[in-house]
Motif scaffolding. Sequence first.
Motif, PDB file in Angstrom:
ATOM      1  N   ILE A 219       1.192  -1.668   0.307  1.00 30.29           N
ATOM      2  CA  ILE A 219       0.014   0.418  -0.573  1.00 30.29           C
ATOM      3  C   ILE A 219       0.908   1.100  -0.071  1.00 30.29           C
ATOM      4  N   THR A 220       1.170   1.135   0.571  1.00 28.16           N
ATOM      5  CA  THR A 220       3.195   2.252   0.676  1.00 28.16           C
ATOM      6  C   THR A 220       3.351   2.856  -0.738  1.00 28.16           C
ATOM      7  N   ALA A 221       3.887   1.859  -1.271  1.00 26.61           N
ATOM      8  CA  ALA A 221       4.722   1.658  -2.461  1.00 26.61           C
ATOM      9  C   ALA A 221       3.800   1.929  -3.730  1.00 26.61           C
ATOM     10  N   ASN A 222       2.299   2.382  -3.100  1.00 24.28           N
ATOM     11  CA  ASN A 222       1.439   2.228  -4.307  1.00 24.28           C
ATOM     12  C   ASN A 222       0.416   3.843  -4.412  1.00 24.28           C
ATOM     13  N   LEU A 223       0.926   4.477  -4.622  1.00 24.15           N
ATOM     14  CA  LEU A 223       0.424   5.953  -4.898  1.00 24.15           C
ATOM     15  C   LEU A 223      -0.970   6.069  -5.061  1.00 24.15           C
ATOM     16  N   GLN A 224      -1.498   5.538  -5.951  1.00 22.84           N
ATOM     17  CA  GLN A 224      -2.928   5.600  -6.523  1.00 22.84           C
ATOM     18  C   GLN A 224      -3.406   4.438  -5.161  1.00 22.84           C
ATOM     19  N   VAL A 225      -3.321   3.920  -4.114  1.00 24.15           N
ATOM     20  CA  VAL A 225      -3.665   3.964  -2.784  1.00 24.15           C
ATOM     21  C   VAL A 225      -3.421   4.334  -2.025  1.00 24.15           C
ATOM     22  N   TRP A 226      -2.368   5.034  -1.734  1.00 19.33           N
ATOM     23  CA  TRP A 226      -1.926   5.617  -0.248  1.00 19.33           C
ATOM     24  C   TRP A 226      -2.723   6.998  -0.941  1.00 19.33           C
ATOM     25  N   LEU A 227      -3.488   7.833  -1.639  1.00 14.84           N
ATOM     26  CA  LEU A 227      -3.165   9.221  -1.658  1.00 14.84           C
ATOM     27  C   LEU A 227      -4.611   9.501  -1.524  1.00 14.84           C
ATOM     28  N   PRO A 228      -5.317   8.590  -2.045  1.00 17.18           N
ATOM     29  CA  PRO A 228      -6.965   9.076  -1.135  1.00 17.18           C
ATOM     30  C   PRO A 228      -6.405   8.996   0.528  1.00 17.18           C
ATOM     31  N   MET A 229      -6.411   7.694   0.810  1.00 16.60           N
ATOM     32  CA  MET A 229      -6.148   7.745   2.402  1.00 16.60           C
ATOM     33  C   MET A 229      -5.504   8.958   2.838  1.00 16.60           C
ATOM     34  N   LEU A 230      -4.830   9.507   2.278  1.00 10.34           N
ATOM     35  CA  LEU A 230      -4.458  11.085   2.791  1.00 10.34           C
ATOM     36  C   LEU A 230      -5.082  11.865   2.601  1.00 10.34           C
ATOM     37  N   ILE A 231      -6.379  12.893   1.548  1.00  8.77           N
ATOM     38  CA  ILE A 231      -6.765  13.608   0.960  1.00  8.77           C
ATOM     39  C   ILE A 231      -8.392  12.989   1.744  1.00  8.77           C
ATOM     40  N   VAL A 232      -8.644  12.174   1.921  1.00 11.31           N
ATOM     41  CA  VAL A 232     -10.115  11.921   2.301  1.00 11.31           C
ATOM     42  C   VAL A 232     -10.303  12.771   4.048  1.00 11.31           C
ATOM     43  N   PRO A 233      -9.224  12.218   4.279  1.00 10.16           N
ATOM     44  CA  PRO A 233      -9.692  12.028   6.462  1.00 10.16           C
ATOM     45  C   PRO A 233      -9.419  14.103   6.354  1.00 10.16           C
ATOM     46  N   LEU A 234      -7.842  14.313   5.499  1.00  9.79           N
ATOM     47  CA  LEU A 234      -7.924  16.267   5.210  1.00  9.79           C
ATOM     48  C   LEU A 234      -8.771  16.882   5.044  1.00  9.79           C
ATOM     49  N   ILE A 235      -9.495  16.132   4.211  1.00 14.65           N
ATOM     50  CA  ILE A 235     -10.709  17.047   3.910  1.00 14.65           C
ATOM     51  C   ILE A 235     -11.705  17.031   4.831  1.00 14.65           C
ATOM     52  N   LEU A 236     -12.368  15.657   5.339  1.00 16.03           N
ATOM     53  CA  LEU A 236     -13.614  15.703   5.204  1.00 16.03           C
ATOM     54  C   LEU A 236     -13.571  15.638   7.018  1.00 16.03           C
ATOM     55  N   GLY A 237     -12.321  15.281   7.395  1.00 17.27           N
ATOM     56  CA  GLY A 237     -12.101  15.203   9.067  1.00 17.27           C
ATOM     57  C   GLY A 237     -11.062  16.211  10.132  1.00 17.27           C
ATOM     58  N   ILE A 238     -10.904  17.290   8.497  1.00 16.74           N
ATOM     59  CA  ILE A 238      -9.606  18.374   9.480  1.00 16.74           C
ATOM     60  C   ILE A 238     -10.414  19.822   8.734  1.00 16.74           C
ATOM     61  N   GLY A 239     -10.178  19.586   7.849  1.00 21.83           N
ATOM     62  CA  GLY A 239     -10.301  21.088   6.875  1.00 21.83           C
ATOM     63  C   GLY A 239     -11.769  21.140   6.793  1.00 21.83           C
ATOM     64  N   LEU A 240     -13.482  20.103   6.776  1.00 25.39           N
ATOM     65  CA  LEU A 240     -14.122  20.538   6.813  1.00 25.39           C
ATOM     66  C   LEU A 240     -14.584  20.664   8.292  1.00 25.39           C
ATOM     67  N   PRO A 241     -14.337  20.353   9.325  1.00 22.61           N
ATOM     68  CA  PRO A 241     -14.835  20.833  10.588  1.00 22.61           C
ATOM     69  C   PRO A 241     -14.147  22.179  10.963  1.00 22.61           C
ATOM     70  N   LEU A 242     -12.628  22.727   9.856  1.00 26.16           N
ATOM     71  CA  LEU A 242     -12.512  23.512  10.817  1.00 26.16           C
ATOM     72  C   LEU A 242     -13.268  24.662  10.102  1.00 26.16           C
ATOM     73  N   GLY A 243     -13.695  24.569   8.931  1.00 29.45           N
ATOM     74  CA  GLY A 243     -14.236  25.175   8.102  1.00 29.45           C
ATOM     75  C   GLY A 243     -15.355  25.945   8.550  1.00 29.45           C
ATOM     76  N   LEU A 244     -15.757  24.733   9.052  1.00 29.62           N
ATOM     77  CA  LEU A 244     -17.395  25.117   9.563  1.00 29.62           C
ATOM     78  C   LEU A 244     -17.608  25.671  10.461  1.00 29.62           C
ATOM     79  N   VAL A 245     -16.503  26.075  11.798  1.00 33.20           N
ATOM     80  CA  VAL A 245     -15.838  26.409  13.194  1.00 33.20           C
ATOM     81  C   VAL A 245     -15.680  27.649  12.872  1.00 33.20           C
ATOM     82  N   LEU A 246     -15.160  28.127  11.560  1.00 32.38           N
ATOM     83  CA  LEU A 246     -14.981  29.516  11.238  1.00 32.38           C
ATOM     84  C   LEU A 246     -15.755  30.134  10.956  1.00 32.38           C
TER      85      LEU A 246
END
Length: 278
Positions: A17-44
């Motif tokens: 998994i760590t050697a495959n870009l098309q596998v681990w890249l979505p695993m980082l993008i989705v948490p950053l957007i839905l887990g951190i960016g969206l909550p922080l954007g709502l609060v601000l």
Amino acid sequence: MNRRAILAIARKDIQAITANLQVWLPMLIVPLILGIGLPLGLVLAFRFGAESLAPADVQAMLAWLDKLPAGELAAVLSTMTELNQKLIYVSTNYMLAPFFLMIPLMTASVIAADSFAGEKERGTLETLLFAPVDLRSLFTGKVLASLVPAVVISLVTFLLCALSVNLAAWPLFHRVFFPQFNWLPLMLLVIPGVSLLAILINVFISARVATFQAAYQMGGTVVLPVLLLGVGQATGALVLSDLVVTLVGLVVAAIDVLLLWQVLCHMNRNQLFASQVR
């Protein structure tokens, strides 16, 4: 089952998994957007933008808050005098839950979709099937390789989310208001349960299609029930209280046990080999 084989298969899959870009890249993008960016954007947005809202928008939001069922939530909201406080409290503690469930679902789906289909694309499945490893150990190793990263990424994202949300809203609340008790069964019961459910479905699909892309696209349908939960939250028809979250977790756990039992009873090495070898 062979414990050493299970751990070896899980370790090998995680390294793949760590050697495959098309596998681990979505695993980082989705948490950053839905887990951190969206909550922080709502609060601000609610913290700095609530006073500039048009009267019609304010009335619409108040009407939406009035749809929430009476009880502990209504009692807590009655103690808050500012509209932005109410909106931030409800949106972070209740509205975010369906979005947060997307993180383990997407992570588990991406990894599980790569389990068997990825082995075929890399030309390693035939070797794995001829190895002296029973199918239950092989399957358990594949499931473990998907479940552990999904749960760990969800927990880390949740901690970062709680830190950023409380820091952003501290001038309004002057206390830690997120998370509330309803997040406890969500994190400990629902997220592992939905992760396992997504993994079982995606591993089943991955064993029957030729490519990772096909498995990923077909397995993406597991997010539909979570989208329905989000609609229920947005309309005020369903509030993910601690009781509701616990019931959802128990239902998902029962489905997991039934699905796991069916998979273990119907595994067949010859059928798996024939469906994968080109």
